[in-house]
Scaffold this motif. Structure first.
Motif, PDB file in Angstrom:
ATOM      1  N   SER A  17       0.675  -1.197  -7.332  1.00 26.70           N
ATOM      2  CA  SER A  17      -0.309  -0.313  -7.942  1.00 26.70           C
ATOM      3  C   SER A  17      -0.059   1.114  -7.481  1.00 26.70           C
ATOM      4  CB  SER A  17      -1.728  -0.738  -7.554  1.00 26.70           C
ATOM      5  OG  SER A  17      -1.941  -0.529  -6.165  1.00 26.70           O
ATOM      6  N   ARG A  21       8.490  -9.948  -2.470  1.00 28.50           N
ATOM      7  CA  ARG A  21       8.523  -9.200  -3.723  1.00 28.50           C
ATOM      8  C   ARG A  21       8.837 -10.145  -4.872  1.00 28.50           C
ATOM      9  NH1 ARG A  21       8.926  -3.990  -3.569  1.00 28.50           N
ATOM     10  NH2 ARG A  21      10.073  -3.953  -5.526  1.00 28.50           N
ATOM     11  N   VAL A  59       1.867   4.538   0.608  1.00 27.02           N
ATOM     12  CA  VAL A  59       3.228   4.493   1.151  1.00 27.02           C
ATOM     13  C   VAL A  59       3.777   5.905   1.351  1.00 27.02           C
ATOM     14  CG1 VAL A  59       5.607   3.938   0.515  1.00 27.02           C
ATOM     15  CG2 VAL A  59       3.841   2.185   0.363  1.00 27.02           C
ATOM     16  N   SER A 102      -2.247   2.783  -5.991  1.00 28.44           N
ATOM     17  CA  SER A 102      -2.843   2.848  -4.654  1.00 28.44           C
ATOM     18  C   SER A 102      -1.793   2.596  -3.579  1.00 28.44           C
ATOM     19  CB  SER A 102      -3.972   1.814  -4.538  1.00 28.44           C
ATOM     20  OG  SER A 102      -4.996   2.062  -5.468  1.00 28.44           O
ATOM     21  N   GLU A 103      -0.926   1.619  -3.810  1.00 30.07           N
ATOM     22  CA  GLU A 103       0.162   1.353  -2.863  1.00 30.07           C
ATOM     23  C   GLU A 103       1.098   2.543  -2.774  1.00 30.07           C
ATOM     24  OE1 GLU A 103       2.393  -2.306  -3.110  1.00 30.07           O
ATOM     25  OE2 GLU A 103       0.653  -3.372  -3.902  1.00 30.07           O
ATOM     26  N   CYS A 104       1.417   3.135  -3.927  1.00 28.56           N
ATOM     27  CA  CYS A 104       2.358   4.255  -3.943  1.00 28.56           C
ATOM     28  C   CYS A 104       1.816   5.438  -3.158  1.00 28.56           C
ATOM     29  CB  CYS A 104       2.652   4.676  -5.386  1.00 28.56           C
ATOM     30  SG  CYS A 104       3.462   3.404  -6.367  1.00 28.56           S
ATOM     31  N   CYS A 158      -8.231   6.299  -4.770  1.00 23.40           N
ATOM     32  CA  CYS A 158      -7.187   5.700  -3.931  1.00 23.40           C
ATOM     33  C   CYS A 158      -6.553   6.732  -3.010  1.00 23.40           C
ATOM     34  CB  CYS A 158      -6.118   5.029  -4.794  1.00 23.40           C
ATOM     35  SG  CYS A 158      -5.063   6.154  -5.736  1.00 23.40           S
ATOM     36  N   ALA A 171      -6.314   6.199   0.943  1.00 26.42           N
ATOM     37  CA  ALA A 171      -5.065   6.327   1.697  1.00 26.42           C
ATOM     38  C   ALA A 171      -5.286   7.149   2.963  1.00 26.42           C
ATOM     39  CB  ALA A 171      -3.984   6.967   0.826  1.00 26.42           C
ATOM     40  N   GLY A 208       8.140  -0.413   0.834  1.00 28.70           N
ATOM     41  CA  GLY A 208       6.709  -0.567   0.584  1.00 28.70           C
ATOM     42  C   GLY A 208       6.037  -1.387   1.661  1.00 28.70           C
ATOM     43  N   ILE A 209       4.783  -1.761   1.408  1.00 29.11           N
ATOM     44  CA  ILE A 209       3.991  -2.480   2.400  1.00 29.11           C
ATOM     45  C   ILE A 209       4.324  -3.969   2.444  1.00 29.11           C
ATOM     46  CG2 ILE A 209       1.628  -3.107   3.046  1.00 29.11           C
ATOM     47  CD1 ILE A 209       0.780  -0.389   1.798  1.00 29.11           C
ATOM     48  N   GLN A 259       6.117  -0.939  -7.316  1.00 28.59           N
ATOM     49  CA  GLN A 259       5.043  -1.288  -6.397  1.00 28.59           C
ATOM     50  C   GLN A 259       3.946  -2.015  -7.167  1.00 28.59           C
ATOM     51  OE1 GLN A 259       5.689  -0.838  -3.351  1.00 28.59           O
ATOM     52  NE2 GLN A 259       6.555   1.171  -2.889  1.00 28.59           N
TER      53      GLN A 259
END
Length: 525
Positions: A146, A302, A153, A148-150, A193, A197, A297-298, A144
């Motif tokens: 970052s 990719r 998600v 933050s994304e993990c 983060c 979220a 993921g978002i 991913q």
């Protein structure tokens, strides 16, 4: 630019990068510029005709480099390591040249399959249970952008699973009503983060406490190994077999440049069922037998980020990466040992990784002023944190080439500034003018004398927490950029806290996140 000129300019750029990395120590760590500086150095409109490479590179040194904070500098000790290495740079060069958009297996088979392979490699390197690996057929890993994304998600996946279960029990209750009952948990030093979220996911994010009696439905827990503020560890052993996902940033300690945040899940279906949207134009004949990482993921698009991870692991080897990490831990312990030789300083917390939290003994105002003096010199760069109302200075081992010489330089510089600071304070006391030294006033400690509880509830539906939320955001801004710290604003907030009782707490956060969402049967810095 044709291929011949690219060969020529490419070699020049490699030479420029190598020279930059070798001569970083000659540059100031942080820039001496003010917001908006670049508009005075570059045109307000783009060029109508293309310009040559030499002119562009002249502007790099004239306009861009003066505004760079050099994260790879041997005297940069702020935030956390921003991993980098020549193998990683070469891997990214090849990825950029290939230029594939690997949203599905069919879009570029090697892009997907190499990512699956190297995530299994790293999973084995850190000792993950086999169920988290692609080769198990049940779980797997993904890159991913970052942490933050993990976190987001996995929270969305846990939310999806929780609502799905609740709809079976309560089929006639509106989704919005059920959503309002969901509550997620983290410890008070979790990274910001995690709170973000919760905001994006429209769920309450609290610190650990009992809420079932209030009619709320716990569905997600995020634990951190190596918090941002002080590298503390949540008790992840308590999660045990309930841990359903894990994430850490390879772009911090694995010599890999940003972005490269690795995430694993125990059950793939628990993740993809919450995120899958499958329009006809993205379907392909291998859809039932291949993995399409666009469902993990978002983003849909990719990059081929697995290449740089593959390059680094192959060229360093497991033992080479272990040596790098162990050396940075050793240097952090060396800094702790040297700074404690000066009785004016104290270290808070155990030094177990590459971070040391230290402070001048005495009121917070001393450490605040010390850090301000050091950072303004441009000779060293660090950022602060707040631990149990004590202002500490974070010294992180960041540079890939960090050495004992760099640690000794930092300790000597810090000690010298402390001597100047304390001497100035003594002179000021002798003259009876305590106000002559900016910020050296014990009343500045009011900044941190808020009536915080041990538990902070991130529930933005409660009006009486709005002030705490504002103060928390100001604190995180201060950590990100000490220049933005405004004592008068924070003192004003603190003053209001004495007349309005408030239960809350400040924290910051994380390098590695372990989540127990209800990624049924339900990430990290």
């Amino acid at each position: 630019m044709d291929a011949d000129e690219f060969r020529k300019r490419g070699k020049e750029m490699v030479d420029y990068i190598a020279t930059y990395m070798e001569t970083l120590e000659e540059r100031r760590v942080t820039p001496e510029v003010e917001p908006g500086y670049l508009r005075h150095l570059l045109p307000a409109y783009p060029p109508k005709k293309g310009e040559n490479f030499d002119k562009v590179m002249k502007d790099v040194e004239r306009a861009i480099m003066p505004g760079i904070t050099h994260w790879q500098h041997p005297h940069f000790h702020a935030y956390f390591p921003a991993g980098n290495s020549f193998p990683s740079i070469l891997g990214d060069m090849l990825s950029d040249a290939i230029g594939c958009i690997g949203f599905s297996w069919a879009a570029s088979p090697a892009c997907t399959e190499l990512e699956m392979l190297v995530l299994d490699w790293v999973g084995k390197m850190i000792g993950l249970p086999r169920t988290f690996l692609h080769e198990s057929g049940e779980g797997g890993g993904v890159i991913q952008g970052s942490a933050s994304e993990c976190v987001l998600v996995t929270l969305l996946a846990a939310r999806h699973a929780a609502l799905k279960r609740l709809k079976v029990r309560l089929p006639f209750v509106e989704d919005g009503v059920l959503l309002s009952k969901l509550v997620a948990y983290s410890s008070k030093l979790a990274h910001s983060c995690v709170e973000r979220a919760g905001i994006i996911g429209f769920v309450k994010m609290r610190q650990l406490e009992e809420d079932r009696r209030l009619g709320l439905i716990p569905f997600y827990v995020c634990a951190t190994v190596g918090t941002t503020a002080c590298c503390s560890f949540d008790n992840v052993e308590e999660l045990g077999e309930n841990c359903n996902s894990l994430n850490f940033n390879a772009n911090k300690w694995m010599q890999i440049n940003f972005d490269c945040s690795l995430m694993w899940v125990r059950k793939v279906d628990a993740l993809t069922s919450a995120l899958t949207v499958d329009p006809l134009y993205l379907q392909h004949k291998h859809g039932n037998s291949a993995i399409d990482l666009r469902h993990w993921g978002i983003p849909l698009s990719r990059r081929f980020r697995a290449l740089k991870l593959w390059f680094v692991i192959r060229m360093y080897g497991v033992e080479g990466l272990q040596r790098k990490i162990r050396e940075q831990v050793r240097l952090a312990k060396l800094f702790e040992e040297k700074i404690l030789e000066d009785e004016r300083f104290e270290v808070l917390g155990n030094v177990t990784m590459g971070l040391v939290c230290f402070r001048l003994q005495g009121p917070n105002s001393l450490s605040i002023k010390l850090l301000k003096m050091i950072n303004e010199s441009g000779k060293l760069h660090m950022v602060p944190a707040l631990l149990n109302e004590l202002y500490v200075i974070r010294f992180a081992i960041c540079a890939q080439t960090a050495s004992e010489r760099d640690v000794t330089y930092a300790v000597d510089l810090i000690s010298a500034f402390a001597t100047d600071l304390l001497a100035g304070r003594r002179d000021s006391n002798k003259d009876g003018d305590r106000g002559s030294i900016e910020s050296i006033n014990e009343s500045d400690d009011e900044v941190f004398n808020t009536d915080f509880d041990d538990e902070f509830i991130f529930d933005h539906q409660r009006c009486h927490l709005q002030r705490a939320h504002m103060q928390r955001n100001l604190f995180f801004k201060m950590v990100s950029d000490p220049k933005s710290y405004n004592p008068r604003v924070l003192r004003s907030l603190s003053g209001r806290s004495r007349s309005h009782s408030l239960g809350s707490s400040v924290g910051s956060g994380g390098n590695k996140h372990v989540t127990n969402g209800t990624l049924p049967n339900g990430t990290p810095p």
